[in-house]
Design a protein around this motif. Structure first.
Motif, PDB file in Angstrom:
ATOM      1  N   SER A   1     124.555  -8.708  53.267  1.00  0.00           N
ATOM      2  CA  SER A   1     123.337  -9.248  53.868  1.00  0.00           C
ATOM      3  C   SER A   1     122.630  -8.142  54.640  1.00  0.00           C
ATOM      4  O   SER A   1     123.265  -7.389  55.382  1.00  0.00           O
ATOM      5  N   ALA A   2     121.329  -8.058  54.500  1.00  0.00           N
ATOM      6  CA  ALA A   2     120.555  -6.982  55.126  1.00  0.00           C
ATOM      7  C   ALA A   2     120.349  -7.197  56.627  1.00  0.00           C
ATOM      8  O   ALA A   2     119.925  -6.281  57.320  1.00  0.00           O
ATOM      9  N   PHE A   3     120.634  -8.394  57.140  1.00  0.00           N
ATOM     10  CA  PHE A   3     120.377  -8.664  58.557  1.00  0.00           C
ATOM     11  C   PHE A   3     121.550  -8.302  59.457  1.00  0.00           C
ATOM     12  O   PHE A   3     121.434  -8.345  60.673  1.00  0.00           O
ATOM     13  N   ASN A   4     122.670  -7.930  58.894  1.00  0.00           N
ATOM     14  CA  ASN A   4     123.906  -7.747  59.649  1.00  0.00           C
ATOM     15  C   ASN A   4     124.196  -6.254  59.804  1.00  0.00           C
ATOM     16  O   ASN A   4     124.929  -5.670  59.028  1.00  0.00           O
TER      17      ASN A   4
ATOM     18  N   ALA B   1     115.594  -1.950  60.614  1.00  0.00           N
ATOM     19  CA  ALA B   1     115.871  -0.521  60.502  1.00  0.00           C
ATOM     20  C   ALA B   1     115.430  -0.098  59.108  1.00  0.00           C
ATOM     21  O   ALA B   1     115.791  -0.728  58.123  1.00  0.00           O
ATOM     22  N   GLY B   2     114.626   0.929  59.026  1.00  0.00           N
ATOM     23  CA  GLY B   2     114.125   1.385  57.737  1.00  0.00           C
ATOM     24  C   GLY B   2     114.075   2.898  57.670  1.00  0.00           C
ATOM     25  O   GLY B   2     114.392   3.587  58.640  1.00  0.00           O
TER      26      GLY B   2
ATOM     27  N   THR C   1     112.895   4.285  61.021  1.00  0.00           N
ATOM     28  CA  THR C   1     112.123   3.386  61.886  1.00  0.00           C
ATOM     29  C   THR C   1     113.024   2.263  62.381  1.00  0.00           C
ATOM     30  O   THR C   1     113.779   1.672  61.604  1.00  0.00           O
ATOM     31  N   LEU C   2     112.941   2.010  63.669  1.00  0.00           N
ATOM     32  CA  LEU C   2     113.737   0.961  64.302  1.00  0.00           C
ATOM     33  C   LEU C   2     112.815   0.024  65.063  1.00  0.00           C
ATOM     34  O   LEU C   2     111.886   0.482  65.738  1.00  0.00           O
TER      35      LEU C   2
ATOM     36  N   ILE D   1     112.479   7.945  64.427  1.00  0.00           N
ATOM     37  CA  ILE D   1     113.359   9.084  64.674  1.00  0.00           C
ATOM     38  C   ILE D   1     113.204  10.082  63.539  1.00  0.00           C
ATOM     39  O   ILE D   1     113.500   9.771  62.379  1.00  0.00           O
ATOM     40  N   ALA D   2     112.704  11.286  63.876  1.00  0.00           N
ATOM     41  CA  ALA D   2     112.667  12.383  62.914  1.00  0.00           C
ATOM     42  C   ALA D   2     114.071  12.989  62.884  1.00  0.00           C
ATOM     43  O   ALA D   2     114.721  13.085  63.930  1.00  0.00           O
TER      44      ALA D   2
END
Length: 145
Positions: A12-15, A31-32, A65-66, A137-138
């Motif tokens: 699952s992508a949400f965990n 988070a991406g 990206t967060l 975040i770079a």
């Protein structure tokens, strides 16, 4: 009848959890940017009329990206503020995808990261959405551990 075996269901992508310098930084809604790219260098040999060779070039890692609900924790803002003041602190971290038992299943590690962009919540008195904090975040490397 075929034998039954263990199912290999997708995660699952949400965990997931985010860890920076060994410390879990809290729950994030998104988070991406878990991406690794390689530039393509096109090259043509002089003795080949129509074929273009494709060689690997530089590796690139887009920003991570967060997004999370805005809280009274100022830790991420303080990290960004130090960059603005010219005192950049590079940190390593990871994003861990958890299984249904909330145990780490997959882990993406990044290195030499620093906050290149921080965005506060969009405020609107006409709705009741959660205030969201965004951080980019770079970094200089990503691996699936």
């Amino acid at each position: 009848m075929p034998a039954t075996g263990a199912r290999n269901d997708p995660y699952s992508a949400f965990n997931f959890i985010v860890e920076i310098d060994g410390v879990i930084v809290g729950g994030f809604a998104e988070a991406g940017g878990l991406t690794a790219e390689t530039d393509i260098i096109e090259y043509r040999n002089g003795d080949e009329d129509i074929t273009v060779r494709k060689l690997p070039g530089k590796a690139k890692y887009p920003n991570i990206t967060l997004k999370r609900g805005f809280t009274d924790s100022r830790e991420l803002w303080e990290w960004r503020r130090r960059v603005i003041e010219g005192r950049t602190e590079r940190r390593s971290g990871s994003i861990q995808l958890l299984d249904e038992a909330r145990q780490p299943a997959l882990r993406w590690n990044f290195r030499e990261g620093w906050p290149s962009k921080w965005e506060g919540p969009a405020l609107n008195a006409k709705n009741n959405d959660v205030a969201i904090e965004n951080l980019e975040i770079a970094h200089e490397g990503l691996e699936l551990a």
